[in-house]
Design a protein around this motif. Structure first.
Motif, PDB file in Angstrom:
ATOM      1  N   PHE A  23      10.513  24.813  60.763  1.00 20.42           N
ATOM      2  CA  PHE A  23      10.100  24.294  59.485  1.00 20.42           C
ATOM      3  C   PHE A  23      10.893  23.003  59.045  1.00 20.42           C
ATOM      4  O   PHE A  23      10.629  22.105  58.586  1.00 20.42           O
ATOM      5  CB  PHE A  23      10.268  25.404  58.337  1.00 20.42           C
TER       6      PHE A  23
ATOM      7  N   ARG B 244       9.735  19.285  58.436  1.00 22.49           N
ATOM      8  CA  ARG B 244       9.962  18.479  57.274  1.00 22.49           C
ATOM      9  C   ARG B 244      10.588  17.309  57.578  1.00 22.49           C
ATOM     10  O   ARG B 244      10.121  16.143  57.041  1.00 22.49           O
ATOM     11  CB  ARG B 244      11.024  19.314  56.528  1.00 22.49           C
TER      12      ARG B 244
ATOM     13  N   LEU C 188       7.704  14.880  58.876  1.00 24.44           N
ATOM     14  CA  LEU C 188       7.024  14.469  57.800  1.00 24.44           C
ATOM     15  C   LEU C 188       7.607  13.478  56.843  1.00 24.44           C
ATOM     16  O   LEU C 188       7.522  13.140  55.623  1.00 24.44           O
ATOM     17  CB  LEU C 188       6.634  15.654  56.797  1.00 24.44           C
TER      18      LEU C 188
ATOM     19  N   LEU D  90      10.205  14.333  55.149  1.00 25.52           N
ATOM     20  CA  LEU D  90      10.678  15.167  53.642  1.00 25.52           C
ATOM     21  C   LEU D  90      12.213  15.477  53.797  1.00 25.52           C
ATOM     22  O   LEU D  90      12.845  15.646  55.028  1.00 25.52           O
ATOM     23  CB  LEU D  90       9.870  16.241  53.517  1.00 25.52           C
TER      24      LEU D  90
ATOM     25  N   GLU E 246       5.746  22.026  49.037  1.00 18.38           N
ATOM     26  CA  GLU E 246       5.750  20.285  49.376  1.00 18.38           C
ATOM     27  C   GLU E 246       5.159  20.167  50.898  1.00 18.38           C
ATOM     28  O   GLU E 246       4.382  19.124  51.010  1.00 18.38           O
ATOM     29  CB  GLU E 246       7.113  19.687  49.257  1.00 18.38           C
ATOM     30  N   VAL E 247       5.578  20.825  51.840  1.00 20.94           N
ATOM     31  CA  VAL E 247       4.818  20.624  53.156  1.00 20.94           C
ATOM     32  C   VAL E 247       3.456  20.959  53.109  1.00 20.94           C
ATOM     33  O   VAL E 247       2.619  20.070  53.594  1.00 20.94           O
ATOM     34  CB  VAL E 247       5.652  21.668  54.072  1.00 20.94           C
TER      35      VAL E 247
ATOM     36  N   THR F  61       1.753  18.098  51.677  1.00 21.22           N
ATOM     37  CA  THR F  61       1.901  16.669  52.389  1.00 21.22           C
ATOM     38  C   THR F  61       1.007  16.907  53.718  1.00 21.22           C
ATOM     39  O   THR F  61       0.398  15.891  54.028  1.00 21.22           O
ATOM     40  CB  THR F  61       3.469  16.506  52.966  1.00 21.22           C
ATOM     41  N   LEU F  62       0.895  18.087  54.297  1.00 22.94           N
ATOM     42  CA  LEU F  62       0.095  18.231  55.427  1.00 22.94           C
ATOM     43  C   LEU F  62      -1.378  18.498  55.476  1.00 22.94           C
ATOM     44  O   LEU F  62      -2.176  17.919  56.127  1.00 22.94           O
ATOM     45  CB  LEU F  62       0.541  19.597  56.249  1.00 22.94           C
TER      46      LEU F  62
ATOM     47  N   VAL G 176       0.764  26.524  54.552  1.00 22.08           N
ATOM     48  CA  VAL G 176       2.120  26.712  55.336  1.00 22.08           C
ATOM     49  C   VAL G 176       2.358  28.250  55.376  1.00 22.08           C
ATOM     50  O   VAL G 176       2.324  28.822  54.048  1.00 22.08           O
ATOM     51  CB  VAL G 176       3.202  25.955  54.837  1.00 22.08           C
TER      52      VAL G 176
END
Length: 282
Positions: free
Chosen positions: A147, A151, A154, A156, A170-171, A174-175, A179
């Motif tokens: 993880f 991040r 990405l 982050l 948040e992930v 974004t993806l 998750v």
């Protein structure tokens, strides 16, 4: 702050059903597994075993070499081939027991094709780096280390344990996919900011291969519940996986009366799945 919903036994039971006389192997869910490698063939065995024992009606393993040989030796009912053939596929499980650093160009192309298809995809371990930009309905299943790397990929900022729900949400946003952040308390975050917490397991689940078993359970429940939200089906699979671990370790019952349990290996979890399902259906 992200609002976190606690997932329960009764929530999980809604995603399990007894097949009717009108069901066939396809209507119960078709899972395709593209996992394992010459270095880690056991991941393919564990994921395939779990998909079968979690109720899939048809499991196809796509691969060759040691992993394919190990799968057919353990589970001869599995259709093993180098490609998907013309079989309908409801859910894929990819990446477990593989390493992105040693992945061939052909394998990368095959995984990208899966991730731009229409079937649901469980993305684990060596395929996590390909999740960004996927158009298939998918979920990623990183542990804490994966993880953190995800991040970073990405772009982050790093997060800590106090920010797990926010970081998972948040992930996911974004993806553009669900998750499932593995841990003592597993979190499932959808793309709209919703977060589910699953805490059915025990410490004995922290054993090599447990995540490979979870991948197979996810594939089976995603394939059997095509009309259900991806995050909820994933939460049900995580709860079932944890409960099977408790049964395997003899650590069930009310907390105040529960013994410490005992060590288990990943295959024990897979083998306990039918008992866990029967208990939930009862």
């Amino acid at each position: 702050m992200v609002e976190v919903r606690e997932w329960s036994r009764s929530d999980t039971a809604r995603f399990l059903r007894v097949p009717s006389p009108d069901d066939d192997k396809y209507s119960r869910g078709v899972v395709a597994v593209r996992t394992g490698s010459s270095m880690y063939p056991g991941a393919a065995v564990l994921g395939t075993e779990a998909a079968w024992r979690a109720g899939a009606g048809f499991v196809r393993f796509v691969g060759e070499g040691r992993a394919a040989d190990a799968v057919i030796a353990r589970r001869p009912e599995t259709v093993v081939a180098a490609d998907t053939g013309r079989t309908r596929i409801d859910a894929w499980v990819i990446g477990s027991g593989t390493d992105a650093q040693t992945r061939s160009d052909d394998e990368t192309a095959a995984l990208r094709q899966i991730l731009t298809g229409s079937a649901r995809v469980v993305v684990d371990a060596g395929a996590l780096d390909l999740a960004a930009g996927s158009t298939a309905p998918f979920l990623v299943t990183p542990h804490a280390g994966e993880f953190a790397r995800l991040r970073a990929e990405l772009q982050l900022p790093p997060s800590d344990d106090t920010q797990r729900p926010e970081a998972a949400a948040e992930v996911a946003a974004t993806l553009g996919g669900v998750v499932l952040l593995k841990g003592a308390r597993t979190l499932v975050a959808d793309t709209h900011g919703g977060v589910i917490e699953v805490s059915s397991g025990i410490g004995w689940l922290a054993t090599a291969g447990s995540g490979d078993v979870l991948g197979g359970v996810l594939g089976a429940l995603l394939a059997a519940n095509l009309d259900a939200p991806l995050a909820e089906a994933a939460a049900a699979a995580a709860w079932l996986h944890g409960y099977a671990g408790r049964l395997a370790a003899d650590a069930t019952g009310a907390a105040e009366h529960r013994g410490p349990g005992h060590p288990i290996v990943a295959l024990d979890i897979a083998e306990a799945l039918p008992r866990a399902i029967a208990d939930l259906l009862a």
